[in-house]
Design an enzyme around this catalytic site. Sequence first.
Site, mmCIF file in Angstrom:
data_model
loop_
_atom_site.group_PDB
_atom_site.id
_atom_site.type_symbol
_atom_site.label_atom_id
_atom_site.label_comp_id
_atom_site.label_asym_id
_atom_site.label_seq_id
_atom_site.Cartn_x
_atom_site.Cartn_y
_atom_site.Cartn_z
ATOM 1 N N GLY A 149 0.871 -1.128 0.050
ATOM 2 C CA GLY A 149 0.091 0.047 -0.044
ATOM 3 C C GLY A 149 0.796 1.041 0.024
ATOM 4 N N CYS A 150 0.371 2.279 0.712
ATOM 5 C CA CYS A 150 1.071 3.425 0.743
ATOM 6 C C CYS A 150 2.646 3.276 1.230
ATOM 7 C CB CYS A 150 0.570 4.348 1.776
ATOM 8 S SG CYS A 150 1.653 5.968 2.096
ATOM 9 N N PHE A 151 3.636 3.757 0.168
ATOM 10 C CA PHE A 151 5.109 3.235 0.577
ATOM 11 C C PHE A 151 5.450 4.084 1.911
ATOM 12 C CE2 PHE A 151 5.730 5.747 -3.822
ATOM 13 C CZ PHE A 151 5.584 6.880 -3.087
ATOM 14 N N TYR A 199 -2.350 11.300 8.667
ATOM 15 C CA TYR A 199 -2.665 10.602 7.519
ATOM 16 C C TYR A 199 -3.072 8.957 8.012
ATOM 17 C CZ TYR A 199 -1.610 7.126 3.880
ATOM 18 O OH TYR A 199 -1.566 5.867 2.996
#
Length: 211
Positions: free
Chosen positions: A49-51, A195
């Site tokens: 997913g989000c690196f 986030y």
Amino acid sequence: MSILSRCALVAAVALGACSPGEPAGATPPPVVQSGPDSGRREVALFAGGCFWSVEANFEAMPGVVAAVSGFAGGTVANPSYERVVRGGTGHLEAVQVTYDPARISYRQLVDRFWRTIDPTDPDGQFCDQGESYATAVFATPAQAPIARASRAAAAAAVIGADRFTTPVRAAARFWPAEAYHQDFARLNPVRYGGYTRFCGRAARLRAVWGR
């Protein structure tokens, strides 16, 4: 999540719309070395997913020398972040992990990776959905049997093989992402904390893994 919505979210967090507090959003601590550096180096490649999150998780592990955010698995050379998230390149957000095999094993890296993602979601991770946020372990021929054994153990222990969707894929070319994506969690702890809070990472990981 689209470029616009992800960037808008980060901007909102910078203005205080969200605040850090989830365990998964905390600033990663410096790596505590478990022993002397042997000078040996090996590389592993993970898409989770989000690196930003994958990078932060691995950088906190003793024996990891470096973690670099980027892209893997696609058909376009030297892709940009904007092009990847628009879709059509086939790339996943990925992190290249360089480690000292005398201090941490490849199996330990893979075992840890599963617990930082939701392997039951084939379409993305948490609030980041879409083809570029799918998960995978990219493994060399030597790494693949180890990765598959780790996958089978994780699935059997908690989730079940029928629900475990993250694949072990063949090794792929890795392309580093732009400089502003590197070490994002460490350099932007408030924005990154907001986030992860917005995305509900910690709550979802507890639901999947029971912790």
